[in-house]
Design a protein around this motif. Structure first.
Motif, PDB file in Angstrom:
ATOM      1  N   VAL A 232      41.587  33.635 -37.418  1.00  0.00           N
ATOM      2  CA  VAL A 232      41.895  32.512 -38.305  1.00  0.00           C
ATOM      3  C   VAL A 232      43.106  31.724 -37.810  1.00  0.00           C
ATOM      4  CG1 VAL A 232      42.622  31.872 -40.638  1.00  0.00           C
ATOM      5  CG2 VAL A 232      40.906  33.643 -40.326  1.00  0.00           C
ATOM      6  N   ASN A 233      44.093  32.412 -37.245  1.00  0.00           N
ATOM      7  CA  ASN A 233      45.374  31.753 -36.971  1.00  0.00           C
ATOM      8  C   ASN A 233      45.629  31.363 -35.521  1.00  0.00           C
ATOM      9  OD1 ASN A 233      46.666  31.713 -39.643  1.00  0.00           O
ATOM     10  ND2 ASN A 233      46.342  33.922 -39.490  1.00  0.00           N
ATOM     11  N   LEU A 234      44.807  31.820 -34.613  1.00  0.00           N
ATOM     12  CA  LEU A 234      45.092  31.528 -33.202  1.00  0.00           C
ATOM     13  C   LEU A 234      44.614  30.126 -32.791  1.00  0.00           C
ATOM     14  CD1 LEU A 234      44.632  34.888 -31.262  1.00  0.00           C
ATOM     15  CD2 LEU A 234      46.732  33.635 -31.751  1.00  0.00           C
ATOM     16  N   ASP A 235      44.773  29.125 -33.677  1.00  0.00           N
ATOM     17  CA  ASP A 235      44.476  27.759 -33.275  1.00  0.00           C
ATOM     18  C   ASP A 235      45.776  26.998 -32.998  1.00  0.00           C
ATOM     19  OD1 ASP A 235      45.205  27.948 -35.904  1.00  0.00           O
ATOM     20  OD2 ASP A 235      43.889  26.346 -36.603  1.00  0.00           O
ATOM     21  N   ARG A 236      46.891  27.604 -33.278  1.00  0.00           N
ATOM     22  CA  ARG A 236      48.209  27.030 -32.998  1.00  0.00           C
ATOM     23  C   ARG A 236      49.067  28.093 -32.336  1.00  0.00           C
ATOM     24  NH1 ARG A 236      49.970  27.222 -38.158  1.00  0.00           N
ATOM     25  NH2 ARG A 236      47.963  28.017 -38.758  1.00  0.00           N
ATOM     26  N   PRO A 237      50.044  27.813 -31.520  1.00  0.00           N
ATOM     27  CA  PRO A 237      50.348  26.494 -30.939  1.00  0.00           C
ATOM     28  C   PRO A 237      49.309  26.048 -29.909  1.00  0.00           C
ATOM     29  CG  PRO A 237      51.727  28.194 -29.964  1.00  0.00           C
ATOM     30  CD  PRO A 237      50.954  28.854 -31.058  1.00  0.00           C
ATOM     31  N   VAL A 238      48.641  27.036 -29.274  1.00  0.00           N
ATOM     32  CA  VAL A 238      47.564  26.664 -28.351  1.00  0.00           C
ATOM     33  C   VAL A 238      46.252  26.989 -29.056  1.00  0.00           C
ATOM     34  CG1 VAL A 238      46.606  27.020 -26.061  1.00  0.00           C
ATOM     35  CG2 VAL A 238      49.046  27.398 -26.466  1.00  0.00           C
ATOM     36  N   ASN A 239      45.310  26.087 -29.022  1.00  0.00           N
ATOM     37  CA  ASN A 239      44.060  26.347 -29.731  1.00  0.00           C
ATOM     38  C   ASN A 239      43.164  27.302 -28.938  1.00  0.00           C
ATOM     39  OD1 ASN A 239      41.836  26.392 -31.279  1.00  0.00           O
ATOM     40  ND2 ASN A 239      41.381  24.202 -31.151  1.00  0.00           N
ATOM     41  N   ILE A 240      43.131  28.559 -29.377  1.00  0.00           N
ATOM     42  CA  ILE A 240      42.294  29.539 -28.697  1.00  0.00           C
ATOM     43  C   ILE A 240      41.000  29.778 -29.471  1.00  0.00           C
ATOM     44  CG2 ILE A 240      42.146  31.906 -27.818  1.00  0.00           C
ATOM     45  CD1 ILE A 240      45.226  31.854 -27.600  1.00  0.00           C
ATOM     46  N   THR A 241      41.127  30.075 -30.762  1.00  0.00           N
ATOM     47  CA  THR A 241      39.943  30.485 -31.540  1.00  0.00           C
ATOM     48  C   THR A 241      39.363  29.369 -32.403  1.00  0.00           C
ATOM     49  OG1 THR A 241      41.276  31.181 -33.418  1.00  0.00           O
ATOM     50  CG2 THR A 241      40.838  32.834 -31.711  1.00  0.00           C
ATOM     51  N   GLY A 242      40.021  28.235 -32.443  1.00  0.00           N
ATOM     52  CA  GLY A 242      39.514  27.182 -33.316  1.00  0.00           C
ATOM     53  C   GLY A 242      39.877  27.393 -34.773  1.00  0.00           C
ATOM     54  N   GLY A 243      40.636  28.444 -35.071  1.00  0.00           N
ATOM     55  CA  GLY A 243      41.086  28.686 -36.448  1.00  0.00           C
ATOM     56  C   GLY A 243      39.937  28.798 -37.423  1.00  0.00           C
ATOM     57  N   PRO A 244      40.174  28.426 -38.693  1.00  0.00           N
ATOM     58  CA  PRO A 244      39.136  28.568 -39.727  1.00  0.00           C
ATOM     59  C   PRO A 244      37.894  27.723 -39.427  1.00  0.00           C
ATOM     60  CG  PRO A 244      41.255  27.925 -40.692  1.00  0.00           C
ATOM     61  CD  PRO A 244      41.422  27.861 -39.215  1.00  0.00           C
ATOM     62  N   ASN A 245      38.055  26.679 -38.609  1.00  0.00           N
ATOM     63  CA  ASN A 245      36.904  25.825 -38.316  1.00  0.00           C
ATOM     64  C   ASN A 245      35.956  26.444 -37.293  1.00  0.00           C
ATOM     65  OD1 ASN A 245      37.944  23.862 -40.032  1.00  0.00           O
ATOM     66  ND2 ASN A 245      39.247  23.065 -38.377  1.00  0.00           N
ATOM     67  N   GLY A 246      36.407  27.504 -36.653  1.00  0.00           N
ATOM     68  CA  GLY A 246      35.539  28.199 -35.710  1.00  0.00           C
ATOM     69  C   GLY A 246      35.302  27.409 -34.434  1.00  0.00           C
ATOM     70  N   LEU A 247      34.323  27.833 -33.674  1.00  0.00           N
ATOM     71  CA  LEU A 247      33.961  27.188 -32.414  1.00  0.00           C
ATOM     72  C   LEU A 247      32.492  26.758 -32.502  1.00  0.00           C
ATOM     73  CD1 LEU A 247      35.668  29.689 -29.956  1.00  0.00           C
ATOM     74  CD2 LEU A 247      36.485  27.418 -30.626  1.00  0.00           C
ATOM     75  N   LEU A 248      32.240  25.532 -32.003  1.00  0.00           N
ATOM     76  CA  LEU A 248      30.905  24.959 -32.175  1.00  0.00           C
ATOM     77  C   LEU A 248      30.245  24.658 -30.827  1.00  0.00           C
ATOM     78  CD1 LEU A 248      32.073  22.434 -34.918  1.00  0.00           C
ATOM     79  CD2 LEU A 248      31.097  24.711 -35.276  1.00  0.00           C
ATOM     80  N   SER A 249      29.001  24.191 -30.921  1.00  0.00           N
ATOM     81  CA  SER A 249      28.215  23.772 -29.743  1.00  0.00           C
ATOM     82  C   SER A 249      28.138  24.849 -28.667  1.00  0.00           C
ATOM     83  CB  SER A 249      28.811  22.502 -29.111  1.00  0.00           C
ATOM     84  OG  SER A 249      29.024  21.543 -30.080  1.00  0.00           O
ATOM     85  N   ILE A 250      27.925  26.093 -29.095  1.00  0.00           N
ATOM     86  CA  ILE A 250      27.840  27.191 -28.139  1.00  0.00           C
ATOM     87  C   ILE A 250      26.490  27.151 -27.421  1.00  0.00           C
ATOM     88  CG2 ILE A 250      27.748  29.724 -28.005  1.00  0.00           C
ATOM     89  CD1 ILE A 250      29.761  29.717 -30.354  1.00  0.00           C
ATOM     90  N   ASP A 251      26.506  27.528 -26.139  1.00  0.00           N
ATOM     91  CA  ASP A 251      25.262  27.502 -25.353  1.00  0.00           C
ATOM     92  C   ASP A 251      24.259  28.530 -25.879  1.00  0.00           C
ATOM     93  OD1 ASP A 251      26.765  25.813 -23.870  1.00  0.00           O
ATOM     94  OD2 ASP A 251      27.088  27.208 -22.187  1.00  0.00           O
ATOM     95  N   PRO A 252      22.965  28.179 -25.855  1.00  0.00           N
ATOM     96  CA  PRO A 252      21.928  29.170 -26.193  1.00  0.00           C
ATOM     97  C   PRO A 252      21.699  30.081 -24.991  1.00  0.00           C
ATOM     98  CG  PRO A 252      20.921  27.098 -25.623  1.00  0.00           C
ATOM     99  CD  PRO A 252      22.399  26.864 -25.544  1.00  0.00           C
ATOM    100  N   PRO A 253      21.046  31.219 -25.200  1.00  0.00           N
ATOM    101  CA  PRO A 253      20.741  32.089 -24.062  1.00  0.00           C
ATOM    102  C   PRO A 253      19.699  31.414 -23.177  1.00  0.00           C
ATOM    103  CG  PRO A 253      20.272  33.171 -26.173  1.00  0.00           C
ATOM    104  CD  PRO A 253      20.540  31.747 -26.464  1.00  0.00           C
ATOM    105  N   SER A 254      19.835  31.602 -21.869  1.00  0.00           N
ATOM    106  CA  SER A 254      18.793  31.084 -20.986  1.00  0.00           C
ATOM    107  C   SER A 254      18.609  32.056 -19.837  1.00  0.00           C
ATOM    108  CB  SER A 254      19.179  29.700 -20.459  1.00  0.00           C
ATOM    109  OG  SER A 254      20.342  29.800 -19.667  1.00  0.00           O
ATOM    110  N   PHE A 255      17.340  32.214 -19.447  1.00  0.00           N
ATOM    111  CA  PHE A 255      17.008  33.090 -18.334  1.00  0.00           C
ATOM    112  C   PHE A 255      16.231  32.291 -17.310  1.00  0.00           C
ATOM    113  CE2 PHE A 255      17.196  35.579 -22.195  1.00  0.00           C
ATOM    114  CZ  PHE A 255      18.013  36.635 -21.847  1.00  0.00           C
ATOM    115  N   LEU A 256      16.776  32.136 -16.115  1.00  0.00           N
ATOM    116  CA  LEU A 256      16.091  31.444 -15.025  1.00  0.00           C
ATOM    117  C   LEU A 256      15.491  30.120 -15.503  1.00  0.00           C
ATOM    118  CD1 LEU A 256      14.177  34.643 -13.862  1.00  0.00           C
ATOM    119  CD2 LEU A 256      16.261  33.750 -12.808  1.00  0.00           C
ATOM    120  N   GLY A 257      16.276  29.344 -16.213  1.00  0.00           N
ATOM    121  CA  GLY A 257      15.811  28.024 -16.634  1.00  0.00           C
ATOM    122  C   GLY A 257      15.073  28.003 -17.958  1.00  0.00           C
ATOM    123  N   PHE A 258      14.663  29.202 -18.444  1.00  0.00           N
ATOM    124  CA  PHE A 258      13.984  29.247 -19.740  1.00  0.00           C
ATOM    125  C   PHE A 258      15.020  29.373 -20.846  1.00  0.00           C
ATOM    126  CE2 PHE A 258      12.120  31.794 -23.209  1.00  0.00           C
ATOM    127  CZ  PHE A 258      11.091  30.942 -23.590  1.00  0.00           C
TER     128      PHE A 258
END
Lengths: 237, 320
Positions: B131-157
């Motif tokens: 929750v708190n590691l978004d300051r002073p350097v934004n590591i975890t994105g805080g309560p807003n979390g992290l978005l637009s994460i890549d989906p799994p892919s295998f050999l182009g699939f």
């Protein structure tokens, strides 16, 4: 075979052993007598490496054991039957015995099975209860299982911590008969007991421990005659 | 009855699991099935720690969270890293195992209630960090979390439908079931059981209790971390609130409900605890009440859990 030299052991500020010297000779039953809190179990735990002495040395067949972890001590040929038995209560008799052979890693299963058969030979009661959950057995049967489990490590020195504790007189006799039988097969035994009469009747040699010090030692006959022993442990005035 | 259940149960369950999404009425149900697999993974991980080795861990969800966030760090625009799925999962296994050892090492001397309190603290600390590691350097994105994460892919699939995720999770679950069974019957599995029964006696038998406990923490944590990575790739986002204490309790409930130490039981526990609130969704406010009642009933009727673990001796007696 086993030598303790000037063992001092402390639990925090409490001193449990104040310079204990003790020798166990090959092929003999040596008994260690003493009342509650005399330090008997601490000596056993120190030998097997569950308790680290503050100073002094433990040596077994000429090798120093002090710094070794328990598993290394067990693989060198010492096994402990702990006070209160401490069998694995929710495991079956067979599983308890199999775990006793834990340090013999990589040994063929046939060899382990053979040893289990040998244990059943010593304790026929256990054979009848192979698949019984150990915690549901009687105290005497649990004591037999604890001894069988320790023997599965193929020790040359067996440490028995109060095997008669909490057993009915009939069972005490039976357990001590078996201890003697194991000894006759060549096993060296260090026996801790409060029950001095029974212990001295099967031991060749003994030590008397009071508040962390050896106060008397000698052959069983000498101890039976000694005033300290008669006075303190045999209930004679 | 129980004999037959343990023999054919796993195959029956596997068969049901394979065809279930094809019979599902809609995508929502497939999503629930996928979530069951994910939680079954967590339950199997915790089953190793609590069920096999008897180490009561109340902060288990922390490893789930660590896995999720490591995935997000390595496969999202947040740090601009887009590592291949397999590589990310490999990193997660080691990071989670490492954090398992990290929490395991200082707690080696603790048992039961005391261990539970320390692990509970570890779970809370992890949550607070997220929750708190978004300051002073934004590591975890805080309560807003992290978005637009890549989906799994295998050999182009690229995997992007619930049903594909479901089969990916199911495959992982199958592998973890096999791993659990192998571990249970191995030398280390025996060491765990001995520690669970009586640690002092186990040590006196020559069991390396330190190593065995650390291994339990590490294996359990890496399974949970792996599940966390799968969650992040599925949700395509991670939030601290995915990893609350309630989740640790739920996972523990699955393991206990199924029967401590039982592999199949842990899975059944996950099925019950994820699906019951869904089944009772129509009861609106009363659904948690119904859920709680069922849990209490099961524990009264089957105090050892749905499936009490099979004893090794019985196995060996059968083969003779």
């Amino acid at each position: 075979m086993l030598e303790l030299r000037q063992i001092v052991s402390q639990y925090g500020p409490v001193i449990a052993l104040r310079g204990v010297d003790l020798t166990v000779r090959q092929g003999e039953i040596t008994c260690l007598l003493g009342g509650n809190a005399a330090g008997k179990s601490t000596i056993m735990k120190t030998i097997i490496g569950l308790v680290r002495p503050t100073s002094g040395t433990v040596s077994f067949e000429g090798q120093t054991l002090n710094k070794l972890p328990t598993r290394a001590i067990v693989s060198r040929g010492i096994a402990l039957v702990p006070e209160g038995r401490r069998i694995f209560g929710r495991m079956t008799v067979w599983e308890n015995l199999a775990l006793g052979a834990h340090v013999r890693r990589g040994r063929p299963q046939a060899e382990i099975d053979e040893d289990i058969e040998r244990i059943y030979g010593l304790f026929p009661r256990l054979r009848e209860r192979v698949t019984q959950v150990a915690g549901t057995m009687s105290g005497g049967e649990q004591q037999m299982l604890a001894m069988g489990r320790a023997l599965m490590a193929r020790p040359r020195l067996l440490l028995l911590d109060e095997p008669s504790m909490g057993l009915s007189p009939a069972f005490v006799d039976q357990v001590f008969d078996i201890i003697q039988a194991i000894n006759r097969q060549g096993m060296t035994i260090l026996l801790v007991e409060q029950n001095a009469n029974v212990a001295l009747s099967i031991a060749q040699r003994g030590y008397v421990l009071t508040t962390g010090r050896i106060v008397a030692s000698g052959t069983s006959a000498e101890l039976l005659a000694a005033d300290e022993v008669r006075h303190a442990y045999l209930g004679e005035a | 009855m129980t004999e037959r259940l343990t023999r054919y149960g796993p195959f029956l369950l596997a068969l049901i699991a394979l065809v279930a999404p094809l019979l599902a009425p809609n995508d929502y149900v497939i999503g629930v099935l996928a979530r069951i697999c994910l939680y079954a993974l967590l339950a199997l991980g915790l089953n190793i720690v609590v069920g096999f080795a008897g180490l009561l861990d109340l902060g288990f969800v922390a490893f789930f969270g660590i896995g999720s966030y490591v995935y997000a760090f390595l496969a999202s625009p947040h740090f601009g890293l887009h590592l291949p799925f397999a590589a990310v999962m490999l990193v997660i296994i080691f990071t989670a195992a490492g954090s398992g050892v990290l929490i395991g090492a200082p707690t080696l001397r603790l048992r039961g209630d005391y261990l539970a309190i320390v692990t509970l603290g570890f779970g809370e600390i992890t949550y607070i960090c997220l929750v708190n590691l978004d300051r002073p350097v934004n590591i975890t994105g805080g309560p807003n979390g992290l978005l637009s994460i890549d989906p799994p892919s295998f050999l182009g699939f690229v995997i992007d439908h619930n049903i594909e995720y479901y089969y990916l999770f199911l495959l992982t679950l199958g592998l973890v079931v096999l791993l659990s069974r192998r571990l249970r019957d191995s030398r280390i599995g025996w060491a765990w059981r001995a520690i669970r029964e009586d640690e002092i006696a186990a040590e006196a038998m020559g069991v390396n209790t330190t190593m065995a406990k650390l291994q339990a923490f590490a294996v359990g944590a890496s399974i949970a971390g792996f599940a966390g990575g799968l969650l992040a790739s599925w949700q395509r986002s991670v939030f601290p609130d995915n990893f609350l204490l309630q989740e640790s309790i739920n996972i523990l409930a699955m393991v206990i409900l199924g029967g401590l130490g039982s592999v199949l039981g842990a899975i059944l526990g996950a099925v019950a605890i994820v699906s019951l609130p869904e089944i009772f969704r129509d009861f609106a406010l009363y659904r948690l009440l119904a859920f709680g009642l069922i849990l209490i009933l099961v524990m009264i009727l089957r105090p050892q859990g749905l499936l009490a673990p099979r004893s090794g001796a019985r196995r060996s007696a059968e083969t003779k």
